[in-house]
Design a protein around this motif. Sequence first.
Motif, PDB file in Angstrom:
ATOM      1  N   THR A  31       0.841  -1.208   0.000  1.00 34.27           N
ATOM      2  CA  THR A  31       0.000   0.000   0.000  1.00 34.27           C
ATOM      3  C   THR A  31       0.874   1.255   0.000  1.00 34.27           C
ATOM      4  N   ASN A  58      -4.518   8.997  17.952  1.00 32.67           N
ATOM      5  CA  ASN A  58      -4.695   8.304  16.665  1.00 32.67           C
ATOM      6  C   ASN A  58      -3.954   6.961  16.689  1.00 32.67           C
ATOM      7  N   HIS A  63       1.148  -4.962  12.501  1.00 33.39           N
ATOM      8  CA  HIS A  63       1.396  -5.830  11.347  1.00 33.39           C
ATOM      9  C   HIS A  63       1.923  -7.188  11.790  1.00 33.39           C
ATOM     10  N   SER A 177      -4.264   0.852   3.314  1.00 33.10           N
ATOM     11  CA  SER A 177      -5.171  -0.303   3.375  1.00 33.10           C
ATOM     12  C   SER A 177      -6.604   0.104   3.729  1.00 33.10           C
TER      13      SER A 177
HETATM   14  O1  TXA Z   1      -1.756   0.582   4.344  1.00 32.95           O
HETATM   15  C1  TXA Z   1      -1.689   0.877   5.537  1.00 32.95           C
HETATM   16  O2  TXA Z   1      -2.621   0.656   6.320  1.00 32.95           O
HETATM   17  C2  TXA Z   1      -0.389   1.518   6.027  1.00 32.95           C
HETATM   18  C3  TXA Z   1       0.713   0.463   5.952  1.00 32.95           C
HETATM   19  C4  TXA Z   1       2.000   0.932   6.550  1.00 32.95           C
HETATM   20  O3  TXA Z   1       0.266  -0.714   6.555  1.00 32.95           O
HETATM   21  N1  TXA Z   1      -0.558   2.019   7.361  1.00 32.95           N
HETATM   22  C5  TXA Z   1      -1.320   3.106   7.640  1.00 32.95           C
HETATM   23  O4  TXA Z   1      -1.338   3.450   8.974  1.00 32.95           O
HETATM   24  O5  TXA Z   1      -1.932   3.720   6.806  1.00 32.95           O
HETATM   25  P1  TXA Z   1      -1.886   4.853   9.516  1.00 32.95           P
HETATM   26  O6  TXA Z   1      -1.500   4.886  10.928  1.00 32.95           O
HETATM   27  O7  TXA Z   1      -1.363   5.934   8.656  1.00 32.95           O
HETATM   28  O8  TXA Z   1      -3.430   4.718   9.423  1.00 32.95           O
HETATM   29  C6  TXA Z   1      -4.107   3.866  10.327  1.00 32.95           C
HETATM   30  C7  TXA Z   1      -5.570   4.184  10.335  1.00 32.95           C
HETATM   31  C8  TXA Z   1      -5.857   5.510  11.017  1.00 32.95           C
HETATM   32  O9  TXA Z   1      -6.904   6.164  10.329  1.00 32.95           O
HETATM   33  C9  TXA Z   1      -6.304   5.074  12.404  1.00 32.95           C
HETATM   34  O10 TXA Z   1      -7.156   6.019  13.017  1.00 32.95           O
HETATM   35  C10 TXA Z   1      -7.015   3.771  12.091  1.00 32.95           C
HETATM   36  O11 TXA Z   1      -6.240   3.171  11.082  1.00 32.95           O
HETATM   37  N2  TXA Z   1      -7.059   2.886  13.266  1.00 32.95           N
HETATM   38  C11 TXA Z   1      -6.019   2.279  13.866  1.00 32.95           C
HETATM   39  N3  TXA Z   1      -6.440   1.569  14.939  1.00 32.95           N
HETATM   40  C12 TXA Z   1      -7.774   1.734  14.996  1.00 32.95           C
HETATM   41  C13 TXA Z   1      -8.786   1.261  15.873  1.00 32.95           C
HETATM   42  N4  TXA Z   1      -8.513   0.490  16.930  1.00 32.95           N
HETATM   43  N5  TXA Z   1     -10.061   1.641  15.635  1.00 32.95           N
HETATM   44  C14 TXA Z   1     -10.369   2.426  14.568  1.00 32.95           C
HETATM   45  N6  TXA Z   1      -9.451   2.904  13.707  1.00 32.95           N
HETATM   46  C15 TXA Z   1      -8.179   2.572  13.924  1.00 32.95           C
END
Ligand code: TXA
Length: 341
Positions: A31, A58, A63, A177
């Motif tokens: 991604t 946030n 992974h 993703s």
């Molecule tokens: O493609 C991807 O998902 C990439 C690659 C590195 O894996 N990672 C990514 O992570 O985009 P990040 O941190 O930029 O985005 C993670 C998203 C955020 O919108 C966050 O709020 C949401 O996932 N998220 C994480 N844990 C959550 C949870 N327990 N409940 C709801 N949303 C969550």
Amino acid sequence: MAECYRPDQTGIMIGATAIREGKLVAFPTETVYGLGADALNAEAVKAIFRLKGRPADNPLIVHVPQTEAAKPLCVWNEAAEQMAKRFWPGPLTLVLPKASVIPDVVSAGLNTVALRCPRHPVALELLKACDLPVAAPSANRSGRPSPTLAKHVMEDFAHNSELIVLDGGPCEIGLESSVLDLSGPIPALLRPGAVTAEEVIRELGACKLPESLLRPLQEGEIALSPGMKHRHYAPKARLTLVSGPPKDVSARIRALALSEQGSLILCLSDRKEEYRGLNCRSLGKNAQEAAQNLFALLRQLDEDGISRAFAEAFPEDGLGLALMNRLLRAAAFDKIDLPIN
Ligand code: TXA
Ligand code: MG
């Protein structure tokens, strides 16, 4: 300076050792690039938040190299089993009730945890070699477009002398993703991505789409995914999207671009002809290519000092939903809807 390595056996070993020592490693996924740390080490995870300038509310995605490794980190369920069987390894993140081994910093205090098994061979090898769950947000400074090249990671973090970057070339998908919440009775798509709402429905029979995927959060409305409430993917340029019948869209964009000095137009390559004589850049041949190119193009707008841009809207189905979700945020939801007739 952050150090860039080729992701050969040596590079993977250096990365895996660094993660085991509580350090940060940026690595390619299919991604976008991730900024990884040992998900079970709260101090290491805090360093991710510090380096990115990420708000502490946030949460991060954890992974894992295979489905079995996800199960002890959450309360696994039937829907998760089904989705993992179908889409893992791949661009799908599952939100499930969290197990207590996951430190609260990772989930930003929520009682759920986001889990993903990526399919990029470098990500998988790194995860196997370090033999730990790896918390990794996108490897950009908070508020910058997600990185789809190691060069983007270096742009944002070169100043960090501790950081190790594995350069795996361009990311195949280019958008983050899909985030699917399976912690409640009905699956909810919190962030659209390459695993589409249509595919979720086909697999699980239902998929809630929060209205805030395509419009700003209203006053008092609670973000289902904390990431949605923070400003994202914003270029310095003011960006306006235009949707409607193709002929009307190009007529309107032409008129707007002509009235604003130095503006840039973004569209698919087969539409460039509509903007002959104007400053126009192609997003690619189709939605897939647009997804691959979008974040690099947004970074390029800033580098080129573009202050005004217009883009043709995409149909909001399939991958188009993910594209519009990112484009609308980049445009601060500035969109002109031309009447269908
Ligand atoms: O493609 C991807 O998902 C990439 C690659 C590195 O894996 N990672 C990514 O992570 O985009 P990040 O941190 O930029 O985005 C993670 C998203 C955020 O919108 C966050 O709020 C949401 O996932 N998220 C994480 N844990 C959550 C949870 N327990 N409940 C709801 N949303 C969550
Ligand atoms: Mg991100």
